[in-house]
Write an enzyme that holds these catalytic residues in place. Structure first.
Site, PDB file in Angstrom:
ATOM      1  N   CYS A  22     -12.638  -4.981   3.242  1.00 16.12           N
ATOM      2  CA  CYS A  22     -12.859  -3.534   3.240  1.00 16.12           C
ATOM      3  C   CYS A  22     -14.134  -3.119   2.511  1.00 16.12           C
ATOM      4  O   CYS A  22     -14.589  -1.984   2.659  1.00 16.12           O
ATOM      5  CB  CYS A  22     -11.644  -2.822   2.665  1.00 16.12           C
ATOM      6  SG  CYS A  22     -10.171  -3.132   3.638  1.00 16.12           S
ATOM      7  N   HIS A  80     -13.402   4.456   0.944  1.00 15.24           N
ATOM      8  CA  HIS A  80     -12.715   3.603   1.914  1.00 15.24           C
ATOM      9  C   HIS A  80     -11.356   4.234   2.227  1.00 15.24           C
ATOM     10  O   HIS A  80     -10.674   4.743   1.341  1.00 15.24           O
ATOM     11  CB  HIS A  80     -12.531   2.206   1.307  1.00 15.24           C
ATOM     12  CG  HIS A  80     -11.676   1.323   2.138  1.00 15.24           C
ATOM     13  ND1 HIS A  80     -11.914   1.121   3.473  1.00 15.24           N
ATOM     14  CD2 HIS A  80     -10.558   0.596   1.828  1.00 15.24           C
ATOM     15  CE1 HIS A  80     -10.989   0.305   3.958  1.00 15.24           C
ATOM     16  NE2 HIS A  80     -10.154  -0.026   2.986  1.00 15.24           N
ATOM     17  N   ASN A 119      -6.658   2.400   8.536  1.00 14.38           N
ATOM     18  CA  ASN A 119      -7.637   1.576   7.826  1.00 14.38           C
ATOM     19  C   ASN A 119      -8.328   0.646   8.832  1.00 14.38           C
ATOM     20  O   ASN A 119      -7.711  -0.287   9.327  1.00 14.38           O
ATOM     21  CB  ASN A 119      -6.916   0.776   6.738  1.00 14.38           C
ATOM     22  CG  ASN A 119      -7.867  -0.079   5.913  1.00 14.38           C
ATOM     23  OD1 ASN A 119      -9.047  -0.209   6.244  1.00 14.38           O
ATOM     24  ND2 ASN A 119      -7.347  -0.666   4.846  1.00 14.38           N
TER      25      ASN A 119
HETATM   26  N1  COA Z   1       8.475   1.999   7.045  1.00 16.30           N
HETATM   27  C1  COA Z   1       9.562   2.197   6.297  1.00 16.30           C
HETATM   28  N2  COA Z   1       9.793   1.563   5.133  1.00 16.30           N
HETATM   29  C2  COA Z   1       8.841   0.702   4.711  1.00 16.30           C
HETATM   30  C3  COA Z   1       7.671   0.438   5.444  1.00 16.30           C
HETATM   31  C4  COA Z   1       7.515   1.150   6.652  1.00 16.30           C
HETATM   32  N3  COA Z   1       6.417   0.982   7.431  1.00 16.30           N
HETATM   33  N4  COA Z   1       6.918  -0.441   4.776  1.00 16.30           N
HETATM   34  C5  COA Z   1       7.594  -0.759   3.657  1.00 16.30           C
HETATM   35  N5  COA Z   1       8.757  -0.074   3.609  1.00 16.30           N
HETATM   36  C6  COA Z   1       9.785  -0.102   2.593  1.00 16.30           C
HETATM   37  C7  COA Z   1       9.775  -1.381   1.793  1.00 16.30           C
HETATM   38  O1  COA Z   1      10.480  -2.398   2.457  1.00 16.30           O
HETATM   39  C8  COA Z   1      10.431  -0.934   0.515  1.00 16.30           C
HETATM   40  O2  COA Z   1      11.813  -0.922   0.702  1.00 16.30           O
HETATM   41  P1  COA Z   1      12.795  -1.371  -0.494  1.00 16.30           P
HETATM   42  O3  COA Z   1      12.539  -0.374  -1.586  1.00 16.30           O
HETATM   43  O4  COA Z   1      14.120  -1.260   0.151  1.00 16.30           O
HETATM   44  O5  COA Z   1      12.394  -2.755  -0.859  1.00 16.30           O
HETATM   45  C9  COA Z   1       9.963   0.522   0.356  1.00 16.30           C
HETATM   46  O6  COA Z   1       9.519   0.940   1.657  1.00 16.30           O
HETATM   47  C10 COA Z   1       8.816   0.677  -0.607  1.00 16.30           C
HETATM   48  O7  COA Z   1       7.848  -0.307  -0.318  1.00 16.30           O
HETATM   49  P2  COA Z   1       6.536  -0.461  -1.160  1.00 16.30           P
HETATM   50  O8  COA Z   1       5.753  -1.634  -0.673  1.00 16.30           O
HETATM   51  O9  COA Z   1       6.880  -0.382  -2.591  1.00 16.30           O
HETATM   52  O10 COA Z   1       5.799   0.899  -0.716  1.00 16.30           O
HETATM   53  P3  COA Z   1       4.487   1.526  -1.253  1.00 16.30           P
HETATM   54  O11 COA Z   1       4.721   2.907  -1.653  1.00 16.30           O
HETATM   55  O12 COA Z   1       3.760   0.617  -2.200  1.00 16.30           O
HETATM   56  O13 COA Z   1       3.604   1.608   0.082  1.00 16.30           O
HETATM   57  C11 COA Z   1       1.743   0.502   1.087  1.00 16.30           C
HETATM   58  C12 COA Z   1       3.220   0.443   0.758  1.00 16.30           C
HETATM   59  C13 COA Z   1       1.308  -0.799   1.750  1.00 16.30           C
HETATM   60  C14 COA Z   1       1.505   1.676   2.025  1.00 16.30           C
HETATM   61  C15 COA Z   1       0.935   0.734  -0.224  1.00 16.30           C
HETATM   62  O14 COA Z   1       1.353  -0.178  -1.193  1.00 16.30           O
HETATM   63  C16 COA Z   1      -0.541   0.620  -0.039  1.00 16.30           C
HETATM   64  O15 COA Z   1      -1.165   1.409   0.641  1.00 16.30           O
HETATM   65  N6  COA Z   1      -1.167  -0.367  -0.719  1.00 16.30           N
HETATM   66  C17 COA Z   1      -2.590  -0.540  -0.690  1.00 16.30           C
HETATM   67  C18 COA Z   1      -3.023  -0.960   0.652  1.00 16.30           C
HETATM   68  C19 COA Z   1      -4.469  -1.171   0.750  1.00 16.30           C
HETATM   69  O16 COA Z   1      -5.242  -0.510   0.136  1.00 16.30           O
HETATM   70  N7  COA Z   1      -4.808  -2.134   1.596  1.00 16.30           N
HETATM   71  C20 COA Z   1      -6.089  -2.446   2.030  1.00 16.30           C
HETATM   72  C21 COA Z   1      -6.952  -2.866   0.948  1.00 16.30           C
HETATM   73  S1  COA Z   1      -8.437  -2.353   1.352  1.00 16.30           S
END
Ligand code: COA
Length: 330
Positions: free
Chosen positions: A115, A254, A284
């Site tokens: 990224c 980003h 993204n």
């Molecule tokens: N739909 C529904 N539920 C989902 C899901 C989806 N698409 N994806 C994950 N979940 C669930 C998980 O399984 C988890 O369930 P649990 O509590 O029963 O275990 C719950 O939602 C929370 O998951 P979590 O991973 O803690 O969510 P989050 O708030 O951290 O969001 C991301 C996940 C990936 C959106 C977030 O962490 C993120 O954006 N991270 C950075 C990503 C990034 O910048 N990436 C590129 C780098 S450049």
């Protein structure tokens, strides 16, 4: 006045096919409410045209850029392509783009900084301009749909395809790229990577069966590091150039997660109307997000505007670049 590298044109491209949150509801156990509230994304573009590759997207971007800037392909001296989804492991996609566009007098190479790829590419390209080159193209784009597991709800809701290209030319009026703070930390590789397909784990029946040719991400760790890395590098590049957030006309972040963008803006003390945000439409696009923003905001930018571009990605890689916009769009 010091010779700086200025962006003199920008051309974006996204495929026509839309993958909406509603579509994803039919593919994995997710829902529009979760995706919207956790990421800010409503839809993303997917390159579905059979046989169309990343370099074909690059070709469209570069051809549009040449036309827009009135540049003949023979004038281009260097093409840098930031991507992690190039057509092949080798050769670099920059060379394929040159071939497809008919750029014959340039050399080209790819930058695999995930990224942060476009940000890094922009700064590498700017050094060539500062030392004598006259026309350098930097492409930032990804066909993320080629490395996303559409059975994994934690990653498939986030990524999309697309990107853009910019022209860099010398500027002696004080506009252009002023400074950059760039970082890397290989220790971050454990949290965001693709497990197979490289020399560590070449493709085999086993790697395919185990679905190891897709993006693997530990979202929570990446989230926290992304906020920290983007905020600190923007602050560093501003303070060493004697600027405060009030001096910024635009922040170009980003587009990884709407919550990351709003937290970064809040920590910097920059109102959201000065922050470029299009994540709701494209998700993204990895190396593509920054040029896609510049392309969409080009008409709103004025000569002399202070912009800070910032990114965080796999590696980990991150940084911020300060620049003065060099033209008013026609
Ligand atoms: N739909 C529904 N539920 C989902 C899901 C989806 N698409 N994806 C994950 N979940 C669930 C998980 O399984 C988890 O369930 P649990 O509590 O029963 O275990 C719950 O939602 C929370 O998951 P979590 O991973 O803690 O969510 P989050 O708030 O951290 O969001 C991301 C996940 C990936 C959106 C977030 O962490 C993120 O954006 N991270 C950075 C990503 C990034 O910048 N990436 C590129 C780098 S450049």
């Amino acid at each position: 006045m010091k010779r700086r590298a200025a962006i003199t044109g920008v051309q974006g491209y996204v495929p026509d096919d839309i993958l909406s949150n509603k579509d994803l509801e039919k593919m994995v156990d997710t829902n529009d409410e979760w995706i919207t509230s956790r990421t800010g994304i409503k839809e993303r573009r997917i390159l579905k045209t059979p046989g169309m590759t990343a370099s074909d997207m690059g070709k469209i971007m570069v051809e549009g850029l040449l036309e827009k800037t009135g540049t003949h392909p023979d004038e281009v001296e260097l093409v840098i392509c930031a991507t992690i989804t190039g057509d092949l492991v080798f050769p670099d996609t920059a060379n394929t783009i040159c071939d497809k566009v008919g750029i014959r007098n340039a050399f080209g190479f790819d930058i695999h900084a995930a990224c942060s790829g476009f940000l890094f590419g922009l700064n590498v390209g700017s050094k060539f301009i500062e030392t004598g080159y006259k026309k350098v193209i930097v492409v930032g784009m990804d066909k993320m749909s080629s490395i996303i597991d559409y059975t994994d709800r934690t990653t498939c809701v986030i990524f999309g395809d697309g990107g853009g290209a910019v022209m860099l030319e010398p500027n002696e009026e004080g506009n252009g790229i002023i400074d950059a703070v760039l970082h890397g930390d290989g220790g971050g590789r454990h949290f965001l990577h693709m497990k197979a397909g490289g020399s560590a784990l070449p493709a085999s029946q086993e790697t395919i069966d185990k679905r190891l040719h897709y993006v693997y991400q530990e979202g929570k760790t990446v989230f926290k590091q992304a906020v920290k890395g983007m905020v600190s590098t923007v602050q560093d590049v501003m303070s060493r150039n004697g600027l405060s957030s009030a001096d910024l006309d635009w922040v170009v972040p980003h587009q990884a997660n709407m919550r990351i963008i709003t937290t970064v803006a809040e920590d910097l003390g920059v109102p959201l109307d000065k922050v470029m945000i299009n994540i709701q439409k494209y998700g993204n696009t990895t190396s593509g997000t920054l040029p896609l923003c510049l392309w969409e905001w080009e008409d709103k930018l004025s000569k002399g505007d202070n912009l800070v571009l910032t990114a965080f990605g796999g590696g980990f890689t991150w940084g911020a670049t300060l620049l003065k916009w060099a033209y008013n769009a026609k």
